[in-house]
Design a protein around this motif. Structure first.
Motif, PDB file in Angstrom:
ATOM      1  N   LEU A   1     -12.484   7.043   8.018  1.00  0.00           N
ATOM      2  CA  LEU A   1     -12.985   6.281   6.872  1.00  0.00           C
ATOM      3  C   LEU A   1     -14.482   6.513   6.678  1.00  0.00           C
ATOM      4  O   LEU A   1     -14.947   6.700   5.544  1.00  0.00           O
ATOM      5  CB  LEU A   1     -12.707   4.796   7.091  1.00  0.00           C
TER       6      LEU A   1
ATOM      7  N   SER B   1       0.855  -1.186   0.000  1.00  0.00           N
ATOM      8  CA  SER B   1       0.000   0.000   0.000  1.00  0.00           C
ATOM      9  C   SER B   1       0.888   1.231   0.000  1.00  0.00           C
ATOM     10  O   SER B   1       1.542   1.525   1.005  1.00  0.00           O
ATOM     11  CB  SER B   1      -0.909   0.000   1.234  1.00  0.00           C
TER      12      SER B   1
ATOM     13  N   HIS C   1     -15.283   8.190   3.347  1.00  0.00           N
ATOM     14  CA  HIS C   1     -15.533   7.081   2.424  1.00  0.00           C
ATOM     15  C   HIS C   1     -16.721   6.266   2.919  1.00  0.00           C
ATOM     16  O   HIS C   1     -16.721   5.028   2.840  1.00  0.00           O
ATOM     17  CB  HIS C   1     -14.286   6.196   2.303  1.00  0.00           C
TER      18      HIS C   1
ATOM     19  N   LEU D   1      -8.336   1.068   3.105  1.00  0.00           N
ATOM     20  CA  LEU D   1      -9.072   1.084   1.840  1.00  0.00           C
ATOM     21  C   LEU D   1      -8.364   0.248   0.777  1.00  0.00           C
ATOM     22  O   LEU D   1      -9.006  -0.492   0.022  1.00  0.00           O
ATOM     23  CB  LEU D   1      -9.227   2.522   1.339  1.00  0.00           C
TER      24      LEU D   1
ATOM     25  N   ARG E   1     -18.367   3.117   1.374  1.00  0.00           N
ATOM     26  CA  ARG E   1     -17.665   1.832   1.368  1.00  0.00           C
ATOM     27  C   ARG E   1     -17.996   0.988   2.598  1.00  0.00           C
ATOM     28  O   ARG E   1     -17.591  -0.163   2.679  1.00  0.00           O
ATOM     29  CB  ARG E   1     -16.139   2.050   1.344  1.00  0.00           C
ATOM     30  N   PHE E   2     -18.739   1.580   3.550  1.00  0.00           N
ATOM     31  CA  PHE E   2     -18.939   0.911   4.827  1.00  0.00           C
ATOM     32  C   PHE E   2     -20.407   0.868   5.220  1.00  0.00           C
ATOM     33  O   PHE E   2     -21.190   1.746   4.880  1.00  0.00           O
ATOM     34  CB  PHE E   2     -18.121   1.609   5.913  1.00  0.00           C
TER      35      PHE E   2
ATOM     36  N   GLU F   1     -16.171  -4.552  -1.942  1.00  0.00           N
ATOM     37  CA  GLU F   1     -16.727  -3.234  -2.268  1.00  0.00           C
ATOM     38  C   GLU F   1     -17.265  -2.513  -1.044  1.00  0.00           C
ATOM     39  O   GLU F   1     -17.203  -1.282  -0.964  1.00  0.00           O
ATOM     40  CB  GLU F   1     -17.838  -3.378  -3.312  1.00  0.00           C
ATOM     41  N   ARG F   2     -17.818  -3.277  -0.079  1.00  0.00           N
ATOM     42  CA  ARG F   2     -18.454  -2.661   1.082  1.00  0.00           C
ATOM     43  C   ARG F   2     -18.324  -3.596   2.274  1.00  0.00           C
ATOM     44  O   ARG F   2     -18.494  -4.799   2.150  1.00  0.00           O
ATOM     45  CB  ARG F   2     -19.933  -2.360   0.801  1.00  0.00           C
TER      46      ARG F   2
ATOM     47  N   LEU G   1      -9.117  -3.405   1.276  1.00  0.00           N
ATOM     48  CA  LEU G   1     -10.414  -3.806   0.747  1.00  0.00           C
ATOM     49  C   LEU G   1     -10.362  -3.930  -0.775  1.00  0.00           C
ATOM     50  O   LEU G   1     -10.919  -4.876  -1.347  1.00  0.00           O
ATOM     51  CB  LEU G   1     -11.489  -2.796   1.155  1.00  0.00           C
ATOM     52  N   ASP G   2      -9.675  -2.988  -1.430  1.00  0.00           N
ATOM     53  CA  ASP G   2      -9.533  -3.070  -2.886  1.00  0.00           C
ATOM     54  C   ASP G   2      -8.742  -4.321  -3.277  1.00  0.00           C
ATOM     55  O   ASP G   2      -9.096  -5.013  -4.242  1.00  0.00           O
ATOM     56  CB  ASP G   2      -8.825  -1.822  -3.411  1.00  0.00           C
TER      57      ASP G   2
ATOM     58  N   ALA H   1      -5.545   5.266   7.044  1.00  0.00           N
ATOM     59  CA  ALA H   1      -6.859   4.929   6.503  1.00  0.00           C
ATOM     60  C   ALA H   1      -6.737   4.449   5.060  1.00  0.00           C
ATOM     61  O   ALA H   1      -7.464   3.541   4.626  1.00  0.00           O
ATOM     62  CB  ALA H   1      -7.778   6.140   6.578  1.00  0.00           C
ATOM     63  N   GLY H   2      -5.799   5.037   4.324  1.00  0.00           N
ATOM     64  CA  GLY H   2      -5.570   4.613   2.947  1.00  0.00           C
ATOM     65  C   GLY H   2      -5.136   3.169   2.851  1.00  0.00           C
ATOM     66  O   GLY H   2      -5.510   2.453   1.912  1.00  0.00           O
TER      67      GLY H   2
END
Length: 250
Positions: free
Chosen positions: A108, A6, A112, A82, A115-116, A91-92, A85-86, A78-79
């Motif tokens: 998040l 990441s 975002h 995310l 996404r949650f 997706e959620r 998850l990617d 936080a990135g």
């Protein structure tokens, strides 16, 4: 633990169970293993037919050790979540964070939120909304030659806890020095998810979860009797309150 990259940092993670995904974000100086496996959370959630995703935050556990405080901003941490998850094609997911992990989870949800699903913010409360340093000398305690002579109880506690887990103390010191502008409530009004804010009645680090929850539209607050910051995740009443919340919402 498997790993992925990441932003150039290697992040260790685990996936357990099948069902609706739920991402768990651990606290400062902790690891996914200590916060979520040892305390029975992964087992409880997988039994509830959740697919549980955990990660070691950068600087912690088996993830990359970085020594510049600028590498530990909330945006970057936080990135990583995310990006995980990617990486997994999710997706959620539902979301739970504890202590510093709750700050990351709140970020998040604020930025975002789509996404949650439901969000649990544990080990946070009114004291997290205060300006200024809440715990003095954490970085210095982590960098000291030994825990002897550290007089601030919480700083000493973090040092002893991190040592017990075999953490990289210099990496954690850098994390503790990271800029946290905007972390203490400014973004809470942006959150539109279903949220539970929960802390122990004896949690002197978090304080009362009520004022924190009041910043989030429709959020619930819960106080768990008889537990403090360090032992809340292992407390059966804490776990029961969260599981009841999840069962009632999803």
């Amino acid at each position: 633990m498997p790993e992925f990259s990441s932003g150039g940092a290697s992040i260790a993670y685990e996936v357990a169970g099948e069902g609706k995904p739920m991402l768990l974000v651990h606290g400062f100086a902790a690891t996914a293993e200590d916060n979520w496996v040892r305390t029975g959370w992964v087992q409880a959630l997988t039994r509830a037919r959740r697919q549980v995703v955990t990660l070691d935050l950068r600087g912690h556990g088996k993830s990359a050790k970085l020594y510049d405080p600028a590498d530990y901003t909330t945006d970057k941490m936080a990135g990583d979540a995310l990006a995980l998850l990617d990486h997994l094609g999710i997706e959620r997911a539902s979301l739970m964070g504890y202590s510093m992990g709750a700050g990351i989870a709140a970020h998040l949800a604020a930025h975002h939120g789509a996404r949650f699903g439901v969000v649990v913010l544990g080990g946070v409360g009114a004291k997290m909304l205060e300006t200024g340093e809440r715990i003095g000398g954490v970085a210095e305690a982590l960098e000291a030659e030994s825990a002897e002579g550290i007089t601030e109880p919480l700083a000493r506690g973090f040092r002893l806890y991190a040592e017990g887990l075999g953490q990289d103390l210099k990496a954690l010191a850098a994390c503790s020095r990271a800029p946290r502008a905007g972390d203490r409530g400014a973004d809470l009004g942006l959150i539109r998810n279903e949220v539970l804010v929960i802390a122990g009645a004896r949690d002197d680090l978090a304080g009362d979860p009520g004022p924190f929850a009041a910043r989030i539209a429709g959020a619930r607050a819960e106080i768990v009797p008889g537990t403090d910051h360090m032992f809340a995740l292992a407390n059966p009443m804490f776990k029961g309150a969260v599981m009841d919340f999840l069962a009632g919402i999803t």
